[in-house]
Design an enzyme around this catalytic site. Structure first.
Site, PDB file in Angstrom:
ATOM      1  NE  ARG A   1      -4.149  -2.002  -1.353  1.00  0.00           N
ATOM      2  CZ  ARG A   1      -3.038  -1.640  -1.195  1.00  0.00           C
ATOM      3  NH1 ARG A   1      -1.725  -1.791  -1.750  1.00  0.00           N
ATOM      4  NH2 ARG A   1      -3.216  -0.370  -0.180  1.00  0.00           N
TER       5      ARG A   1
ATOM      6  NE  ARG B   1     -10.559  -1.048   2.227  1.00  0.00           N
ATOM      7  CZ  ARG B   1      -9.667  -0.534   2.847  1.00  0.00           C
ATOM      8  NH1 ARG B   1      -9.408  -0.175   4.132  1.00  0.00           N
ATOM      9  NH2 ARG B   1      -8.373   0.075   2.111  1.00  0.00           N
TER      10      ARG B   1
ATOM     11  CE  LYS C   1      -7.894   5.218   3.584  1.00  0.00           C
ATOM     12  NZ  LYS C   1      -7.264   5.085   2.192  1.00  0.00           N
TER      13      LYS C   1
ATOM     14  NE  ARG D   1       1.309   2.118   1.976  1.00  0.00           N
ATOM     15  CZ  ARG D   1      -0.201   2.228   2.074  1.00  0.00           C
ATOM     16  NH1 ARG D   1      -0.990   3.232   2.781  1.00  0.00           N
ATOM     17  NH2 ARG D   1      -0.863   1.390   1.413  1.00  0.00           N
TER      18      ARG D   1
ATOM     19  NE  ARG E   1      -0.245  -2.062   3.502  1.00  0.00           N
ATOM     20  CZ  ARG E   1      -1.221  -1.247   3.611  1.00  0.00           C
ATOM     21  NH1 ARG E   1      -1.421  -0.362   4.156  1.00  0.00           N
ATOM     22  NH2 ARG E   1      -2.212  -1.722   2.924  1.00  0.00           N
TER      23      ARG E   1
END
Ligand code: ADP
Ligand code: AMP
Length: 216
Positions: free
Chosen positions: A171, A88, A13, A127, A160
């Protein structure tokens, strides 16, 4: 154009939104980025949000909606926005519709980036994000020119805290339980544009452009 960008954590996203925002001349509004900026600045909102984010849980709906209502009222959203990471939950989706109605706006499209769950763990654990400008990279799929440095601003890249394996698992569970029902919700409203996110970054972007009737 008023766009919501949906998809599971790691679907791409943020990666797509950055480019789309530049092409459409609208702001990219990432609720995750706003929370992280608040955590970094040590604000009250940041301290509250961090209790949830660090575990991979959702920040409560009323906190999140209060924050986004103010952001959408800012002047740069007058000609559109790309909302990344909200809604969400169904409660947030209903609240968003009410906020937009109050502001005399409505959604034009909800773009859902679809990626098989098993691919997401690899995307999230590889990431890396720029500490300075939030640009996103991937160690294998989209590496920076110089290891550990942002191509855009030279900032330091970091991992992160919620991209650890344990938090990723929560998650993804939270996504499946609380966020995935939004696909049907928006499909029923005739707003959904489904995109195959299991292809190269450029091909995803091309499909999004075609779906939005853009010539890019
Ligand atoms: P989200 O904002 O949905 O959580 P990101 O845009 O941060 O996802 O992307 C998650 C990770 O996957 C990043 O490391 C990014 O570089 C990488 N990525 C994004 N899109 C693709 C793609 N189409 N193919 C492979 N890797 C991708
Ligand atoms: P993201 O950057 O989109 O991956 O979001 C990081 C984290 O911020 C999520 O795991 C949530 O804890 C929190 N968050 C972001 N957006 C929302 C939202 N719309 N509602 C609740 N929590 C959110």
């Amino acid at each position: 154009m008023n766009i919501v960008l949906m998809g599971p954590p790691g679907a791409g996203k943020g990666t797509q939104a950055e480019v789309m925002a530049r092409k459409l001349f609208v702001p990219h509004i990432s609720t995750g980025d706003i929370f992280r900026a608040n955590i970094k600045a040590g604000t009250e909102l940041g301290q509250l949000a961090n209790q949830y984010i660090s575990k991979g849980d959702l920040v409560p709906d009323e906190v999140t909606m209060g924050m986004i209502k103010d952001r959408l009222a800012e002047e740069d959203c007058a000609n559109g926005f790309i909302l990344d990471g909200l809604p969400r939950t169904i409660v947030q989706a209903d609240a968003l519709a009410a906020v937009l109605e109050e502001q005399g706006k409505k959604l034009d499209k909800v773009v859902n980036i679809d990626v098989p769950i098993e691919k997401l763990i690899e995307r999230l654990s590889g990431r890396r994000v720029c500490r300075n400008c939030s640009q996103t990279y991937h160690l294998q799929n989209n590496p920076p020119t110089e290891a550990g440095r942002c191509d855009e601003c030279g900032g330091e890249l970091y991992q992160r805290a919620d991209d650890s394996e344990e938090t990723i698992k929560n998650r993804l569970d939270v996504y499946l339980a609380q966020s995935s029902p939004l696909i049907e919700y928006y499909e029923a409203k005739g707003l959904l544009l489904s995109i195959d996110g299991d292809q190269s970054i450029n091909n995803v972007l091309a499909d999004v452009g075609r779906g939005l009737g853009q010539n890019w």
